[in-house]
Structures are given as structure tokens and as C-alpha cells.
Design a protein around this motif. Structure first.
Motif, mmCIF file in Angstrom:
data_model
loop_
_atom_site.group_PDB
_atom_site.id
_atom_site.type_symbol
_atom_site.label_atom_id
_atom_site.label_comp_id
_atom_site.label_asym_id
_atom_site.label_seq_id
_atom_site.Cartn_x
_atom_site.Cartn_y
_atom_site.Cartn_z
ATOM 1 N N LEU A 1 12.404 14.009 32.604
ATOM 2 C CA LEU A 1 10.816 12.357 33.169
ATOM 3 C C LEU A 1 9.735 12.213 31.963
ATOM 4 C CD1 LEU A 1 10.214 14.108 36.101
ATOM 5 C CD2 LEU A 1 11.668 12.335 35.517
ATOM 6 N N ARG A 2 10.957 12.528 30.650
ATOM 7 C CA ARG A 2 9.452 11.590 29.460
ATOM 8 C C ARG A 2 10.257 10.869 29.259
ATOM 9 N NH1 ARG A 2 7.778 18.342 28.811
ATOM 10 N NH2 ARG A 2 6.306 18.849 30.967
ATOM 11 N N GLY A 3 10.498 9.823 29.355
ATOM 12 C CA GLY A 3 10.960 9.116 28.161
ATOM 13 C C GLY A 3 9.905 8.275 27.588
ATOM 14 N N GLY A 4 8.855 7.436 28.532
ATOM 15 C CA GLY A 4 8.144 6.938 27.832
ATOM 16 C C GLY A 4 7.795 5.709 28.538
ATOM 17 N N ARG A 5 8.952 5.211 29.496
ATOM 18 C CA ARG A 5 8.903 3.635 29.959
ATOM 19 C C ARG A 5 7.244 4.011 30.594
ATOM 20 N NH1 ARG A 5 14.103 3.668 33.652
ATOM 21 N NH2 ARG A 5 12.377 5.468 34.524
ATOM 22 N N ALA A 6 7.202 4.678 31.452
ATOM 23 C CA ALA A 6 6.476 4.077 32.535
ATOM 24 C C ALA A 6 4.863 4.018 31.284
ATOM 25 C CB ALA A 6 6.048 5.408 33.472
ATOM 26 N N ILE A 7 4.962 5.271 30.287
ATOM 27 C CA ILE A 7 3.796 4.859 29.608
ATOM 28 C C ILE A 7 3.376 3.500 28.252
ATOM 29 C CG2 ILE A 7 2.618 5.467 27.423
ATOM 30 C CD1 ILE A 7 2.963 8.467 28.666
ATOM 31 N N ARG A 8 4.885 2.499 28.176
ATOM 32 C CA ARG A 8 5.020 1.487 27.467
ATOM 33 C C ARG A 8 4.475 0.489 28.599
ATOM 34 N NH1 ARG A 8 9.742 3.329 26.562
ATOM 35 N NH2 ARG A 8 11.166 2.375 27.750
ATOM 36 N N TRP A 9 4.796 1.060 30.197
ATOM 37 C CA TRP A 9 4.752 -0.502 30.726
ATOM 38 C C TRP A 9 3.282 -0.986 31.502
ATOM 39 C CZ3 TRP A 9 8.864 2.075 34.826
ATOM 40 C CH2 TRP A 9 9.713 2.074 34.723
ATOM 41 N N ALA B 1 -3.314 5.074 28.539
ATOM 42 C CA ALA B 1 -1.676 4.890 29.167
ATOM 43 C C ALA B 1 -1.549 6.066 29.327
ATOM 44 C CB ALA B 1 -0.939 4.066 28.209
ATOM 45 N N VAL B 2 -1.186 7.324 28.538
ATOM 46 C CA VAL B 2 -1.299 8.557 29.135
ATOM 47 C C VAL B 2 -1.603 9.250 30.279
ATOM 48 C CG1 VAL B 2 -0.717 10.806 28.237
ATOM 49 C CG2 VAL B 2 -0.063 9.108 26.918
ATOM 50 N N ALA B 3 -2.797 9.016 30.664
ATOM 51 C CA ALA B 3 -4.070 9.297 31.225
ATOM 52 C C ALA B 3 -3.407 8.774 32.475
ATOM 53 C CB ALA B 3 -5.762 9.369 30.621
ATOM 54 N N ILE B 4 -3.627 7.843 32.365
ATOM 55 C CA ILE B 4 -3.003 6.858 33.651
ATOM 56 C C ILE B 4 -1.575 7.339 34.250
ATOM 57 C CG2 ILE B 4 -2.553 4.672 34.888
ATOM 58 C CD1 ILE B 4 -4.680 3.161 32.911
ATOM 59 N N ARG B 5 -0.700 7.890 33.370
ATOM 60 C CA ARG B 5 0.897 8.325 33.702
ATOM 61 C C ARG B 5 0.731 9.684 34.351
ATOM 62 N NH1 ARG B 5 3.801 10.185 35.788
ATOM 63 N NH2 ARG B 5 6.057 10.974 35.319
#
Length: 198
Positions: free
Chosen positions: A123-131, A152-156
Motif C-alpha cells: 500500500l505504499r506506492g505513493g499515488r494518494a500522496i501524489r494526488w 501530504a504525507v501527514a494527510i495520507r
């Protein structure tokens, strides 16, 4: 080096067979089951022997059942607002819809990522962080003191499947209320980041 079974001969037919097995795995996961390869084969109407040519074990099948959003696709509409907060609201709405819709599949991936010796976190591909970074991009101009990546990391960290599992399984919230709490967490983290530093 071994050549994957699907890469040799009759590729279209093999692609359809693989897709049928993955669709069966999705169906079983959505029903609350943790499907073995033979379970997916039975649902798809494919022999066990054939199914094991595609997926040698349950882990391989569950990894293939990971819900995909086309790589490189963002969650912001073309006419997205210029301000960071409403942009984040739009991204979080789409992201949380995705998490709730694919919850059983994402739970399966989370279980796999927590197994001892898991070769790579799933689950750490980072897509959500990029979004989320895309949503926060205007901050580079309006709030240059904000570290967009860190925010972004904190929000994710407070809004993904892991947080949904805690809120529903431990906190006892229904999915709708849990999604509201997660969206509220995203807003709170952004607002805290926007506070001027001394």
C-alpha cells in the motif's frame, strides 16, 4: 529467467482467463471472504490446474486483485479551484470514495503488507500522496513556508484504509461517518500547516 505463463501463446485468451480469475477474487473479497486460488477458479468456471498456472498461491491472486486507478491520472477535475483547501476537499472526496468502495480489496492488501517477510509493502506506492500534493500545489505560491510533501504525507497517514479500519473496527463508526471524520482530519492537518511559524 522464467517466462510468465500468460506471456506465451494465445495471449488474448490467457488475458481473458486472468481477468476472469481476478474478477472472481474481487467478487469473493466483496462478499467478505479471503479467496484461495481454487475459490476464484470455481467462481470463474476455470479448472484449478489452469488457475494455478496464473496464480501459484493465494498471495499472488490477492496482489492481482489490488484495485487500480490508471497510473498518472489525478483526482482533480479540469476546472479545479485555484485555492488549496477546496482542491483538497475534491481530492479527499474522490480518494475516500475509492477507499470505501474497494475496502475489502484494500483490507486484503493491508493484511498482505503486514505479513512477516513481505517483500515489499503493497500500500505504499505513493499515488494518494501524489494526488494530495497536486491539491496542495498552490501553497508553493501562497504559503511558501509550508512543506507540501510533508503535509501530504501527514494527510495520507490520517485518511487511508488503515485509518478507515481503525475508525470502523475499533471506533465503531459506520462508513459514512468514518469518511466524514477522515475528511475532517485532512482539513485539520492542512489548517495546522497553514499556521504561521514563529
Amino acid at each position: 529467467m522464467d517466462v510468465p505463463y500468460e506471456s506465451t501463446g494465445r495471449r488474448r485468451q490467457k488475458g481473458r482467463t486472468r481477468a476472469a480469475l481476478v474478477a472472481a477474487a474481487h467478487e469473493l473479497l466483496a462478499a467478505g471472504e479471503s479467496p484461495a486460488v481454487e475459490d476464484a477458479a470455481a467462481i470463474a468456471g476455470i479448472s484449478r490446474t489452469t488457475a494455478y498456472r496464473y496464480f501459484p498461491n493465494q498471495r499472488a491472486l490477492l496482489l492481482a486483485a489490488y484495485p487500480e486507478i490508471e497510473d498518472g491520472v489525478g483526482l482533480l477535475p479540469v476546472d479545479a479551484p485555484a485555492e488549496a483547501e477546496p482542491r483538497l476537499e475534491l481530492v479527499m472526496r474522490s480518494f475516500l470514495d475509492f477507499v470505501v468502495r474497494w475496502e475489502p480489496q484494500l483490507r486484503a492488501q493491508l493484511r498482505l503488507s503486514l505479513e512477516p517477510g513481505a517483500a515489499q509493502p503493497i500500500l505504499r506506492g505513493g499515488r494518494a500522496i501524489r494526488w494530495i500534493e497536486e491539491a496542495l500545489a498552490p501553497l508553493a505560491e501562497t504559503h511558501p513556508h509550508v512543506d507540501i510533501r510533508e503535509t501530504a504525507v501527514a494527510i495520507r497517514s490520517a485518511t487511508g484504509i488503515e485509518s478507515l479500519v481503525w475508525l470502523t473496527d475499533i471506533g465503531g463508526l459506520d462508513r459514512e461517518r468514518a469518511a466524514e471524520v477522515l475528511a475532517g482530519s485532512a482539513r485539520a492537518i492542512l489548517r495546522a500547516a497553514l499556521e504561521p511559524t514563529d
